[in-house]
Design an enzyme around this catalytic site. Structure first.
Site: not given
Ligand code: SAJ
Length: 434
Positions: A12, A31, A86, A123, A263, A334
């Site tokens: 970030v 850093d 965090t 966060t 997240c 992670r």
């Molecule tokens: N996942 C599912 N089903 C779904 C969507 C995701 O099983 O329908 C799983 C993914 O495989 C993964 C986990 O959930 O293991 C998280 O996926 P994610 O698409 O939410 O990706 P992240 O963890 O990188 O979430 C980030 C977050 N961004 C921030 O916190 C700034 C989230 O708020 C965003 O909505 C997300 O990216 C995004 O939209 O891609």
């Protein structure tokens, strides 16, 4: 505000520092890791996020100061953004030690009377910024509005998704001092082309970020729970979701082997903690976490059953993981569901091989690492854990020829199961009747 400091140059902080530098600001990046500082000074990307690879300013760039020393950076800055981790502790409690340490280092180095603005982006749950930082200001005799103003602007960074990078994502700003809040709206308005708005006190902005991810976790938990119900009714959940998605305000999510990352599976625990602090039940948020955390174990049970049905002797099954990272096209393990899936299979006497071209190691002891997936030999079942392109568009005929049993489990519901079945695979998937 002409000079911006960024504390924490991770996935970030570094893009944020680069974004402000590109927007014409004087930038001080700090850093604690000498390796990170050395790599950034050499124009290299220490974050592991490929989108940052070729945007790091080259050695000798103007207005670009990178150091491990907070005291060196802070006096130069009009505004300082804190972008430190965090995480949650092993007992699922928020770990605020990085926020505390970074804040203390900044406040100890602040010049008096300059009203430097210090913004937390990490966060946290509502109340943390004030609870963690105000006591340090008091201890150091710093006066709000005279020596320092604190604010909160949640990072909304999405690894591996350049469409929502720091320069193109909407932001919200919380600050008890409205004039500082509006000044920060102007500042972030020079970083991102999207909407930036002052939303009131710190807690409002802190809460908005947490519930964004809580909502996502709950929605995913719903489809994961449905992915366990519908096969028992001899119905494929994806058929049901496709039908429901024809409704104008149905939000579609995809069932999967589990929910990983730093997240979605983490932030809900902040909300649970905060609700517990004030004695209000958070049953839905807690239940959703339980559903998602249980998915890898549910899938492990199904895979074990499939091996049994194929006549694989107990304790001799070998399963190939296609992917290990928590998300496609990023190399980030992670909180990946691959880990509890692995643990659950091993507890059933099943051994595991992994193919993930985005990760170069870091697997549990005993995992067989496959680098050429089509040449992977002797597996009884392949399971798609991460929908990397390299795990979806592979030479399925070559892999099938090397399998002991051509059993394939789509843990992300992205494969062409019909086509694969026609080519000889015995296909199964999360949410699909066995
Ligand atoms: N996942 C599912 N089903 C779904 C969507 C995701 O099983 O329908 C799983 C993914 O495989 C993964 C986990 O959930 O293991 C998280 O996926 P994610 O698409 O939410 O990706 P992240 O963890 O990188 O979430 C980030 C977050 N961004 C921030 O916190 C700034 C989230 O708020 C965003 O909505 C997300 O990216 C995004 O939209 O891609």
């Amino acid at each position: 505000m002409k000079t911006v400091g960024i504390i924490g140059l991770g996935y970030v902080g570094l893009p944020t520092a680069i974004g402000f530098h590109d927007a014409g600001f004087e930038v001080w990046g700090v850093d604690v890791s000498q390796r990170t500082v050395d790599m950034v000074l050499a124009g290299q990307n220490p974050t592991g996020d490929p989108d940052v690879d070729d945007i790091v300013p080259q050695p000798g760039a103007e207005r670009w100061h990178i150091t491990t020393s907070t005291p060196e950076a802070v006096p130069n800055c009009d505004v300082i953004l804190v972008t430190v981790p965090t995480p949650i502790t092993h007992d699922l409690k928020p770990d605020l030690s990085y926020v505390e340490a970074a804040g203390r280092a900044v406040f100890e180095a602040l010049p008096k009377g300059k009203n430097t603005v210090v913004v937390l982006e990490s966060t946290v749950y509502p109340g943390v910024t004030a609870q963690t930082w105000l006591p340090i200001l008091e201890e150091l005799g710093l006066e709000q509005g005279k020596d320092v103003s604190i604010a909160y602007c949640p990072e909304r960074f999405n690894p591996g998704d350049p469409a929502h990078g720091v320069r193109s994502v909407a932001r919200v700003i919380g600050c008890s001092d409205e004039s500082v809040g509006h000044a920060l709206v102007k500042l972030y308005g020079q970083l991102t082309s999207e909407d930036v708005r002052y939303v009131g006190k710190l807690e409002v902005a802190e809460a908005a970020k947490v519930i964004e991810n809580v909502q996502r976790d709950i929605n995913i938990a719903l489809v994961n729970e449905l992915a366990r119900i519908f096969p028992a009714l001899d119905v494929d959940v994806e058929d049901v979701l496709s039908a429901a998605a024809t409704k104008w305000n149905f939000h579609r999510y995809t069932p999967g082997v589990g929910v990983g990352g730093h997240c979605i599976p983490v932030d809900p625990y902040y909300m649970i903690q905060r609700a517990a602090d004030v004695g209000v039940p958070a049953g839905l948020i807690t239940a959703a976490r339980a559903v998602n955390r249980n998915m890898p174990h549910h899938v492990a049970g199904v895979l074990h059953e499939l091996l049994y049905r194929a006549g694989v002797p107990s304790g001799e099954g070998r399963v190939l993981f296609l992917g290990w990272s928590y998300k496609p096209e990023v190399g980030d393990p992670r909180e990946t569901p691959a880990e509890p899936l692995y643990d659950s299979l091993v507890s059933k006497g099943i051994s595991v091989g992994v193919f993930d071209p985005h990760l170069d190691g870091g697997y549990p002891e005993g995992v067989v690492v496959e680098t050429d997936v089509a040449a992977s030999k002797g597996y009884d079942l392949a399971v798609l854990v991460t929908a990397h392109q390299a795990c979806v568009n592979l030479d399925w005929d070559a892999l099938k020829a090397n399998m002991n049993h051509p059993i394939l489990y789509d843990g992300r519901r992205v494969l062409d199961l019909k086509g694969l079945a026609e080519s000889g695979w015995q296909v199964h998937a999360v949410g699909r009747p066995v």
